[in-house]
Enzyme design. Structure first.
Site, PDB file in Angstrom:
ATOM      1  N   CYS A 115      -0.863   3.301  -4.078  1.00  0.00           N
ATOM      2  CA  CYS A 115       0.667   2.975  -3.790  1.00  0.00           C
ATOM      3  C   CYS A 115       1.096   1.715  -4.089  1.00  0.00           C
ATOM      4  O   CYS A 115       0.536   0.800  -3.406  1.00  0.00           O
ATOM      5  CB  CYS A 115       1.165   3.528  -2.410  1.00  0.00           C
ATOM      6  N   CYS A 118       2.411   0.060  -0.539  1.00  0.00           N
ATOM      7  CA  CYS A 118       1.381   0.124   0.837  1.00  0.00           C
ATOM      8  C   CYS A 118      -0.018   0.126   0.397  1.00  0.00           C
ATOM      9  O   CYS A 118      -0.818  -0.045   1.373  1.00  0.00           O
ATOM     10  CB  CYS A 118       1.516   0.842   1.765  1.00  0.00           C
ATOM     11  N   CYS A 164       4.278   9.231  -0.573  1.00  0.00           N
ATOM     12  CA  CYS A 164       2.953   8.627   0.305  1.00  0.00           C
ATOM     13  C   CYS A 164       3.146   8.681   1.530  1.00  0.00           C
ATOM     14  O   CYS A 164       4.345   8.673   2.307  1.00  0.00           O
ATOM     15  CB  CYS A 164       3.271   7.203  -0.197  1.00  0.00           C
ATOM     16  N   CYS A 167       3.966   5.054   3.837  1.00  0.00           N
ATOM     17  CA  CYS A 167       5.061   4.288   3.782  1.00  0.00           C
ATOM     18  C   CYS A 167       6.380   5.245   3.234  1.00  0.00           C
ATOM     19  O   CYS A 167       7.546   4.603   3.009  1.00  0.00           O
ATOM     20  CB  CYS A 167       4.860   3.115   2.806  1.00  0.00           C
ATOM     21  N   CYS A 187       3.388  15.099 -11.021  1.00  0.00           N
ATOM     22  CA  CYS A 187       4.012  14.287 -12.016  1.00  0.00           C
ATOM     23  C   CYS A 187       4.650  13.006 -11.297  1.00  0.00           C
ATOM     24  O   CYS A 187       5.473  13.206 -10.561  1.00  0.00           O
ATOM     25  CB  CYS A 187       5.107  14.995 -12.564  1.00  0.00           C
TER      26      CYS A 187
END
Length: 200
Positions: A115, A118, A164, A167, A187
């Protein structure tokens, strides 16, 4: 003449109410939005974020252990400072990268996708495939615990949004037209990812 005046006053009052109502509603929405941003900023400042359990991975893609970590929360102003413009609008406001504009959809090197907000491990090159859509596509996340999904009815479509787990960054959407063994296609926007190549 006297009987016309009360009716005229009532009509004027009715028109004022109809005219003012949309502005009053917009004001309430603005206040509610500000309150939400203020609450997020307060939570970030106080460190009172909720905990979430994610599976940790090292940069070689090796699974380490489950860990209970505080959710990563920042104010809107802080996110703007931490991210590029594209990353900010995609991850924090649910925007979408233009298809075929990045490089990750073409990458087939072994590695890990984290990510951008984070550093939570999200996807592995082992589940990546060429979907022909112009976005990085995966048939599964690296760990179910590291992502979460929710219904998305924006743009007059029924979709499943992928975020995510640590976060709440908007990552993209998941569809049921992927390859076996899951038949899923995650996607994902390149702007929400950081690719970590596996060292030989």
């Amino acid at each position: 003449m006297k009987s016309v005046l009360p009716a005229l006053k009532e009509e004027i009052t009715r028109r004022r109410v109809l005219w003012i109502t949309p502005f009053a509603f917009a004001g309430l929405v603005a206040i509610w939005s500000r309150r939400g941003n203020r609450n997020a900023a307060t939570a970030a400042a106080s460190g009172a974020q909720e905990a979430v359990t994610v599976i940790q991975f090292n940069d070689a893609g090796e699974k380490l252990e489950a860990a209970s970590l505080k959710k990563v929360v920042h104010s809107d102003t802080e996110w703007r400072k931490l991210l590029s413009s594209e990353q900010y609008y995609v991850t924090r406001h649910g925007s979408t990268d233009m298809a075929f504009t990045g490089t990750y959809y073409e990458i087939h090197d072994p590695g890990l996708f984290r990510c951008i907000c984070c550093a939570n491990a999200l996807f592995s090159s082992e589940t990546k495939f060429d979907s022909g859509t112009g976005w990085p596509s995966f048939w599964a996340p690296i760990a179910e615990e590291n992502v979460r999904t929710r219904s998305d009815v924006s743009l007059s479509m029924q979709r499943v949004e992928v975020l995510c787990a640590r976060c709440d960054a908007h990552l993209g959407h998941v569809f049921d037209d992927g390859p076996p063994p899951t038949n899923l296609r995650y996607c994902i926007n390149e702007s929400s990812l950081r690719f970590v190549p596996r060292k030989a």
